[in-house]
Scaffold this motif. Sequence first.
Motif, PDB file in Angstrom:
ATOM      1  N   ILE A 155       0.811  -1.232   0.000  1.00  0.00           N
ATOM      2  CA  ILE A 155       0.000   0.000   0.000  1.00  0.00           C
ATOM      3  C   ILE A 155       0.840   1.275   0.000  1.00  0.00           C
ATOM      4  N   SER A 156       1.887   1.307   0.824  1.00  0.00           N
ATOM      5  CA  SER A 156       2.636   2.572   0.908  1.00  0.00           C
ATOM      6  C   SER A 156       3.374   2.851  -0.402  1.00  0.00           C
ATOM      7  N   PHE A 157       3.837   1.801  -1.086  1.00  0.00           N
ATOM      8  CA  PHE A 157       4.454   1.994  -2.405  1.00  0.00           C
ATOM      9  C   PHE A 157       3.429   2.611  -3.366  1.00  0.00           C
ATOM     10  N   LEU A 158       2.222   2.041  -3.364  1.00  0.00           N
ATOM     11  CA  LEU A 158       1.194   2.536  -4.284  1.00  0.00           C
ATOM     12  C   LEU A 158       0.803   3.971  -3.931  1.00  0.00           C
ATOM     13  N   TYR A 159       0.757   4.264  -2.644  1.00  0.00           N
ATOM     14  CA  TYR A 159       0.416   5.619  -2.187  1.00  0.00           C
ATOM     15  C   TYR A 159       1.399   6.641  -2.774  1.00  0.00           C
ATOM     16  N   ARG A 160       2.694   6.269  -2.738  1.00  0.00           N
ATOM     17  CA  ARG A 160       3.710   7.188  -3.258  1.00  0.00           C
ATOM     18  C   ARG A 160       3.716   7.183  -4.790  1.00  0.00           C
ATOM     19  N   HIS A 161       3.801   5.994  -5.344  1.00  0.00           N
ATOM     20  CA  HIS A 161       4.036   5.846  -6.782  1.00  0.00           C
ATOM     21  C   HIS A 161       2.863   6.356  -7.611  1.00  0.00           C
ATOM     22  N   GLU A 162       1.658   6.097  -7.169  1.00  0.00           N
ATOM     23  CA  GLU A 162       0.493   6.402  -8.001  1.00  0.00           C
ATOM     24  C   GLU A 162      -0.025   7.826  -7.809  1.00  0.00           C
TER      25      GLU A 162
END
Length: 402
Positions: free
Chosen positions: A364-371
């Motif tokens: 989730i935190s990757f997606l929060y940043r990346h997206e």
Amino acid sequence: MDFTISEKMQAVIGMMAEFVERELIPLEPEFLTKDFKAMLPELVEKRRMVKQMELWAPNHPKELGGMGLDLMEHALVSEVLGRSPLGHYVFGCQAPDAGNIEILHKFGTEKQKEQYLKPLVAGDIRSCFSMTEVELPGSNPVMMDATAVKDGPDYVITGQKWYTSSADGAAFAIVMAVTNPEAAPHLRASMIIVPTDAPGFNLVRNISVMGHTGSDYFSHAEILYQSCRVPRENLLGPEGFGFVIAQERLGPGRIHHCMRWIGICHRVFDLMCARASERIISPDRKTLSTRQIIQSWIAECAADIQAARLMTLHAAWKIENLGVKEAREDIALIKFFVANVMQAVIDRALQVHGGLGMTDDTIISFLYRHERAARIYDGPDEVHKMAVARRIIKGYVGRKIK
Ligand SMILES: Cc1cc2nc3c(=O)[nH]c(=O)nc-3n(C[C@H](O)[C@H](O)[C@H](O)COP(=O)(O)OP(=O)(O)OC[C@H]3O[C@@H](n4cnc5c(N)ncnc54)[C@H](O)[C@@H]3O)c2cc1C
């Protein structure tokens, strides 16, 4: 409008979903902690498996080695592959290559197709798209400083670009540069194929984005074109048609992106619901999912995802049946609407996970940043909203509504 999924597509989607679940999601902890380049041998093996299953390059023409799916079919594929950040890459339909393949297929000469298109579809090489400039607004790219000047049999390109995604390790860039400075704004620039080993192609750095510099496919480069020389035959399409071709690249590309974002929504929604159902938050062993505010979030997210999904499928249907021009408004609507739905759903999923949501123990935190970038690239929200509103308002000028 008929969104029935054929038996063939149900089988294809089923196989892809299983592959993502079994082969890709288990790689994610490594993906989150390792350099992307270090993962390439494993990803090459996964790509080999995909090819063996005849699921490679779903959106690209059959004669080039793809599956030849139409836009509606690929939309469904993009949704399934979007569940993992590795999905599109491993199945050979990742941006920016997918868009470059489309325009090379449509506008490339036979020689360009042989040299660049074929190995690109096969996944033997990668490419990038170099339009945005450091000093000028990417949201209004007709303002462009980069030039390509004819010199004997060559073009000599000069300019400073950034956010050339995936340039690190790419074999060539499709570069937008001004070739006809005296022409009307939308007819000034051209697309030119520039091999990354051409003299004067300088990758200055991979930009650090949200705390991550990245490498290889997962990176964004700053490129300095210093009197970069390529033969004139590397012009893609007619001279001065850069923006016309860029428009071609964007319509179907938006559907791919939006359905990928819907896939991300499904993934984080599943994580959110599972966490809410198992996380005990009181001594009487009540779970988070018993709390009304969490139930409200879950219901709202489900409705938003459903709305975003149907809007995107409707836009894809319109492109296929009426053409990109007729679907322009729908394409602009989904671009900002779906990006914002995705951002809100990821945010709620993170909130439900509490401290765990901030860690890299889930995706989730990757997606929060990346997206977060979804609201900026391919046109920021505000530009799409303005374009849609202008068109809507035009229809009301001089009308009496009672
Ligand atoms: C992750 C990522 C990947 C990218 N990949 C590529 C790539 O591969 N190739 C490439 O060429 N480019 C790429 N880009 C660049 C992208 O296309 C630009 O960032 C985008 O077009 C916005 O341009 P800008 O950054 O110059 O912002 P600006 O044009 O400076 O705009 C800044 C902000 O101003 C606001 N704004 C702009 N215009 C208006 C307006 N008319 N009215 C009201 N508000 C407005 C918006 O909020 C906007 O976000 C990428 C960007 C990101 C973040």
